[in-house]
Design a protein around this motif. Structure first.
Motif, mmCIF file in Angstrom:
data_model
loop_
_atom_site.group_PDB
_atom_site.id
_atom_site.type_symbol
_atom_site.label_atom_id
_atom_site.label_comp_id
_atom_site.label_asym_id
_atom_site.label_seq_id
_atom_site.Cartn_x
_atom_site.Cartn_y
_atom_site.Cartn_z
ATOM 1 N N MET A 52 0.568 -0.778 0.046
ATOM 2 C CA MET A 52 0.023 -0.150 -0.256
ATOM 3 C C MET A 52 0.981 1.090 -0.010
ATOM 4 O O MET A 52 0.583 2.493 -0.498
ATOM 5 N N ASP A 53 1.958 1.058 1.028
ATOM 6 C CA ASP A 53 3.072 1.917 0.511
ATOM 7 C C ASP A 53 3.634 2.702 -0.952
ATOM 8 O O ASP A 53 3.466 3.273 -0.916
ATOM 9 N N TYR A 54 3.635 1.759 -1.459
ATOM 10 C CA TYR A 54 3.897 1.402 -2.735
ATOM 11 C C TYR A 54 3.464 1.895 -3.968
ATOM 12 O O TYR A 54 3.807 2.780 -4.465
ATOM 13 N N LEU A 55 1.802 1.865 -3.346
ATOM 14 C CA LEU A 55 0.535 2.218 -4.098
ATOM 15 C C LEU A 55 0.847 3.735 -3.900
ATOM 16 O O LEU A 55 0.458 4.492 -5.403
ATOM 17 N N LYS A 56 0.247 3.921 -2.293
ATOM 18 C CA LYS A 56 0.811 5.580 -2.193
ATOM 19 C C LYS A 56 1.292 6.514 -3.124
ATOM 20 O O LYS A 56 1.197 7.416 -3.837
ATOM 21 N N GLU A 57 2.241 6.043 -3.222
ATOM 22 C CA GLU A 57 4.447 6.653 -3.690
ATOM 23 C C GLU A 57 3.897 6.685 -5.487
ATOM 24 O O GLU A 57 4.337 7.364 -6.127
ATOM 25 N N ASN A 58 3.311 5.455 -6.131
ATOM 26 C CA ASN A 58 3.126 5.390 -7.539
ATOM 27 C C ASN A 58 2.178 5.831 -8.033
ATOM 28 O O ASN A 58 2.676 5.511 -9.338
ATOM 29 N N SER A 59 1.586 6.240 -7.856
ATOM 30 C CA SER A 59 0.387 6.339 -8.241
ATOM 31 C C SER A 59 0.025 7.999 -7.631
ATOM 32 O O SER A 59 0.321 8.874 -7.161
ATOM 33 N N CYS A 60 -0.769 8.685 -8.567
ATOM 34 C CA CYS A 60 -1.689 9.921 -8.134
ATOM 35 C C CYS A 60 -2.244 9.369 -7.205
ATOM 36 O O CYS A 60 -3.114 11.084 -6.642
ATOM 37 N N LEU A 61 -2.954 8.947 -6.232
ATOM 38 C CA LEU A 61 -4.163 9.288 -5.351
ATOM 39 C C LEU A 61 -3.398 9.276 -4.247
ATOM 40 O O LEU A 61 -2.390 9.340 -3.897
ATOM 41 N N GLU A 62 -4.314 10.226 -3.838
ATOM 42 C CA GLU A 62 -3.806 10.508 -2.180
ATOM 43 C C GLU A 62 -3.871 9.285 -1.226
ATOM 44 O O GLU A 62 -5.098 8.765 -1.484
ATOM 45 N N ARG A 63 -3.438 9.664 -0.140
ATOM 46 C CA ARG A 63 -4.303 9.067 0.907
ATOM 47 C C ARG A 63 -5.040 9.382 1.005
ATOM 48 O O ARG A 63 -5.397 7.896 1.387
ATOM 49 N N ASP A 64 -6.261 10.057 1.216
ATOM 50 C CA ASP A 64 -7.479 9.883 1.173
ATOM 51 C C ASP A 64 -8.374 8.881 0.205
ATOM 52 O O ASP A 64 -9.461 8.011 0.896
ATOM 53 N N ASP A 65 -8.387 9.159 -0.353
ATOM 54 C CA ASP A 65 -7.745 8.061 -1.722
ATOM 55 C C ASP A 65 -8.021 6.512 -1.742
ATOM 56 O O ASP A 65 -9.291 5.558 -1.698
ATOM 57 N N ILE A 66 -6.803 5.855 -0.843
ATOM 58 C CA ILE A 66 -6.670 4.788 -0.373
ATOM 59 C C ILE A 66 -7.097 4.278 0.638
ATOM 60 O O ILE A 66 -6.617 3.183 1.321
#
Length: 129
Positions: A52-66
């Motif tokens: 999930m940390d990888y996804l947060k860093e490598n996508s344009c999604l905000e923390r609230d989005d995921i």
């Protein structure tokens, strides 16, 4: 359905899902599958948190989005498949509601952009005259 009806393992399910996704989500799902297959002694919740940390860093999604995906970690670590499936169904409902809210925000923002564009166009016309 892969887990319930086909008896697939989680890594197999993640690989199946990655085939239908676009970057960076395909890599995220493949990384999840690789991590579960490579290190079977690691706890699923640790693998999930790391990915999930990888996804947060490598996508344009905000923390609230995921945020909902971060919360899913605790619900998928149990041994009861039915509880996990219900948690996923509930997550899908919440994601659909979040999508509807975001879609409404997009409509409102489009209206603002159109209004501002018209205003600036009229102001430019007045200045030129």
């Amino acid at each position: 359905s892969e887990i319930s009806y086909m008896g697939s393992t989680l890594p197999e399910c993640f690989r199946q899902l990655s085939a239908g996704c676009e970057p960076p989500f395909d890599a995220w799902l493949n990384n999840m599958a690789d991590a579960m297959e490579d290190d079977r002694d690691r706890c699923f919740s640790n693998i999930w948190q790391e990915q999930m940390d990888y996804l947060k860093e490598n996508s344009c999604l905000e923390r609230d989005d995921i945020r909902l995906l971060f919360e899913l970690k605790d619900k998928l670590t149990g041994v009861d498949v039915d509880v996990g499936m219900k948690a996923i169904d509930y997550l899908l409902l919440q994601l659909e509601e979040h999508r509807k809210v975001l879609q409404g925000e997009i409509k409102d923002k489009k209206k603002v952009v159109v209004s501002l564009s018209l205003f600036l166009g009229f102001m430019t016309l007045i200045i030129l005259l």
